[in-house]
Design a protein around this motif. Structure first.
Motif, PDB file in Angstrom:
ATOM      1  N   LYS A   1      51.023   3.986  32.067  1.00 16.11           N
ATOM      2  CA  LYS A   1      51.466   4.022  33.522  1.00 16.11           C
ATOM      3  C   LYS A   1      52.568   4.878  33.781  1.00 16.11           C
ATOM      4  O   LYS A   1      52.980   5.437  34.616  1.00 16.11           O
ATOM      5  CB  LYS A   1      51.709   2.570  33.745  1.00 16.11           C
ATOM      6  CG  LYS A   1      50.521   1.903  34.122  1.00 16.11           C
ATOM      7  CD  LYS A   1      50.223   0.666  34.623  1.00 16.11           C
ATOM      8  CE  LYS A   1      49.240  -0.265  34.901  1.00 16.11           C
ATOM      9  NZ  LYS A   1      49.185  -1.356  35.767  1.00 16.11           N
ATOM     10  N   SER A   2      53.415   4.723  32.772  1.00 15.11           N
ATOM     11  CA  SER A   2      54.799   5.559  32.765  1.00 15.11           C
ATOM     12  C   SER A   2      54.490   7.073  32.992  1.00 15.11           C
ATOM     13  O   SER A   2      55.406   7.970  33.631  1.00 15.11           O
ATOM     14  CB  SER A   2      55.795   5.230  31.440  1.00 15.11           C
ATOM     15  OG  SER A   2      55.224   5.777  30.228  1.00 15.11           O
TER      16      SER A   2
ATOM     17  N   LYS B   1      51.929   8.449  34.423  1.00 18.45           N
ATOM     18  CA  LYS B   1      51.326   8.586  35.824  1.00 18.45           C
ATOM     19  C   LYS B   1      52.611   8.572  36.681  1.00 18.45           C
ATOM     20  O   LYS B   1      52.883   9.225  37.583  1.00 18.45           O
ATOM     21  CB  LYS B   1      50.429   7.575  36.345  1.00 18.45           C
ATOM     22  CG  LYS B   1      49.242   7.711  35.841  1.00 18.45           C
ATOM     23  CD  LYS B   1      47.960   6.697  36.528  1.00 18.45           C
ATOM     24  CE  LYS B   1      46.706   6.999  36.344  1.00 18.45           C
ATOM     25  NZ  LYS B   1      45.724   6.009  36.797  1.00 18.45           N
ATOM     26  N   LYS B   2      53.589   7.660  36.503  1.00 15.32           N
ATOM     27  CA  LYS B   2      54.784   7.371  37.178  1.00 15.32           C
ATOM     28  C   LYS B   2      55.557   8.533  37.344  1.00 15.32           C
ATOM     29  O   LYS B   2      56.065   9.227  38.288  1.00 15.32           O
ATOM     30  CB  LYS B   2      55.461   6.186  36.692  1.00 15.32           C
ATOM     31  CG  LYS B   2      56.420   5.737  37.693  1.00 15.32           C
ATOM     32  CD  LYS B   2      57.126   4.215  37.301  1.00 15.32           C
ATOM     33  CE  LYS B   2      58.094   3.651  38.306  1.00 15.32           C
ATOM     34  NZ  LYS B   2      58.526   2.321  38.081  1.00 15.32           N
ATOM     35  N   LYS B   3      55.970   9.423  36.110  1.00 16.73           N
ATOM     36  CA  LYS B   3      56.764  10.425  35.885  1.00 16.73           C
ATOM     37  C   LYS B   3      56.030  11.520  36.544  1.00 16.73           C
ATOM     38  O   LYS B   3      56.698  12.432  37.322  1.00 16.73           O
ATOM     39  CB  LYS B   3      56.739  10.753  34.357  1.00 16.73           C
ATOM     40  CG  LYS B   3      57.913  10.151  33.676  1.00 16.73           C
ATOM     41  CD  LYS B   3      58.036  10.319  32.186  1.00 16.73           C
ATOM     42  CE  LYS B   3      59.106   9.791  31.500  1.00 16.73           C
ATOM     43  NZ  LYS B   3      58.620  10.328  30.071  1.00 16.73           N
ATOM     44  N   ARG B   4      54.604  11.665  36.640  1.00 17.34           N
ATOM     45  CA  ARG B   4      54.060  12.877  37.189  1.00 17.34           C
ATOM     46  C   ARG B   4      54.109  12.797  38.796  1.00 17.34           C
ATOM     47  O   ARG B   4      54.218  13.845  39.576  1.00 17.34           O
ATOM     48  CB  ARG B   4      52.567  12.762  36.958  1.00 17.34           C
ATOM     49  CG  ARG B   4      51.715  13.815  37.471  1.00 17.34           C
ATOM     50  CD  ARG B   4      52.152  15.341  37.057  1.00 17.34           C
ATOM     51  NE  ARG B   4      51.534  15.603  35.937  1.00 17.34           N
ATOM     52  CZ  ARG B   4      52.209  16.434  35.095  1.00 17.34           C
ATOM     53  NH1 ARG B   4      53.084  17.091  35.395  1.00 17.34           N
ATOM     54  NH2 ARG B   4      51.381  16.994  33.965  1.00 17.34           N
ATOM     55  N   ARG B   5      54.062  11.222  39.493  1.00 17.10           N
ATOM     56  CA  ARG B   5      54.362  11.133  40.751  1.00 17.10           C
ATOM     57  C   ARG B   5      55.579  11.663  41.472  1.00 17.10           C
ATOM     58  O   ARG B   5      55.754  12.266  42.226  1.00 17.10           O
ATOM     59  CB  ARG B   5      54.178   9.729  41.017  1.00 17.10           C
ATOM     60  CG  ARG B   5      52.682   9.459  41.325  1.00 17.10           C
ATOM     61  CD  ARG B   5      52.492   8.093  41.804  1.00 17.10           C
ATOM     62  NE  ARG B   5      51.158   7.430  41.433  1.00 17.10           N
ATOM     63  CZ  ARG B   5      51.076   6.089  41.225  1.00 17.10           C
ATOM     64  NH1 ARG B   5      51.960   5.569  40.955  1.00 17.10           N
ATOM     65  NH2 ARG B   5      49.957   5.991  40.768  1.00 17.10           N
ATOM     66  N   ILE B   6      56.751  11.119  40.449  1.00 16.62           N
ATOM     67  CA  ILE B   6      58.025  11.781  40.776  1.00 16.62           C
ATOM     68  C   ILE B   6      58.179  13.275  40.650  1.00 16.62           C
ATOM     69  O   ILE B   6      58.740  13.676  41.577  1.00 16.62           O
ATOM     70  CB  ILE B   6      59.030  10.873  39.637  1.00 16.62           C
ATOM     71  CG1 ILE B   6      59.013   9.379  40.089  1.00 16.62           C
ATOM     72  CG2 ILE B   6      60.368  11.318  39.857  1.00 16.62           C
ATOM     73  CD1 ILE B   6      59.744   8.555  38.994  1.00 16.62           C
ATOM     74  N   GLN B   7      57.656  13.653  39.768  1.00 15.62           N
ATOM     75  CA  GLN B   7      57.852  14.994  39.562  1.00 15.62           C
ATOM     76  C   GLN B   7      57.112  16.074  40.835  1.00 15.62           C
ATOM     77  O   GLN B   7      57.557  16.711  41.302  1.00 15.62           O
ATOM     78  CB  GLN B   7      56.957  15.734  38.212  1.00 15.62           C
ATOM     79  CG  GLN B   7      57.840  15.305  37.187  1.00 15.62           C
ATOM     80  CD  GLN B   7      57.109  15.754  35.797  1.00 15.62           C
ATOM     81  OE1 GLN B   7      55.691  15.900  36.013  1.00 15.62           O
ATOM     82  NE2 GLN B   7      57.634  15.665  34.749  1.00 15.62           N
TER      83      GLN B   7
END
Length: 149
Positions: free
Chosen positions: A2-3, A5-11
Motif C-alpha cells: 500500500k505504501s 501505491k501511496k507514493k505513486r499517487r503522490i508522485q
C-alpha cells in the motif's frame, strides 16, 4: 504494498501540479503582449496608466491636428468629444491611406509624459467603417453620427 501505491499517487499529483504551473506560466508569457486593453481619451483622463503598459487608444482624429514631422513620424490628437490626447506616431509604416482628420482610428502604444506614443495605427478600411470600440465611445459621449443618415 500500500505504501508503494501511496507514493505513486503522490508522485502523480506532484507531477500534475508542476505541469499545471508550467502551463499557466507559458500561457501568461504568451499573452504578455497579446492582451491590449482599449481606452478612450476620457478613460485615459480619469486614470493614468503605468508608462510600461501597452494598450489601444481610440477615438476621432481631431480636425486640424495632423502635423508631419519627419519620415513616417507625425503628430495628431485623438478625441472622443469630451477629452483630447496628443499622439506621436513613430512607426515603421506610413499612415494608412484612409487615416484622415475627423475619422475614427485606433492607435497602439504607451502613454508617457502626458503624450501617447503610438507605434501602430488602425484606420477604417472603407468610407463608412468605424471600429466598434470607437463607435461605442462616441455614442456614450453623444458625439457619434451615423454616416448612413
Amino acid at each position: 504494498m500500500k505504501s508503494l501505491k501511496k507514493k505513486r499517487r503522490i508522485q502523480i499529483l506532484i507531477a500534475a501540479g508542476l505541469a499545471l504551473v508550467v502551463a499557466v506560466v507559458l500561457i501568461g508569457y504568451g499573452f504578455r503582449d497579446g492582451i491590449n486593453l482599449y481606452r478612450s481619451p476620457s478613460q485615459l483622463a480619469e486614470t493614468t496608466p503605468d508608462p510600461d503598459e501597452y494598450f489601444q487608444l481610440g477615438g476621432l482624429v481631431k480636425e486640424g491636428s495632423i502635423t508631419a514631422t519627419e519620415g513616417v513620424a507625425f503628430d495628431f490628437v485623438i478625441t472622443d468629444g469630451v477629452a483630447e490626447v496628443p499622439v506621436s506616431y513613430v512607426g515603421r509604416d506610413p499612415a494608412p491611406d484612409l487615416f484622415t482628420e475627423g475619422q475614427g482610428t485606433i492607435a497602439k502604444g504607451y502613454f508617457r509624459e502626458g503624450r501617447f506614443q503610438a507605434d501602430d495605427l488602425l484606420a477604417k478600411h472603407d468610407e463608412t467603417y468605424m471600429p466598434k470600440e470607437v463607435m461605442d465611445t462616441l455614442k456614450e459621449t453623444g458625439v457619434y453620427q451615423d454616416p448612413n443618415s
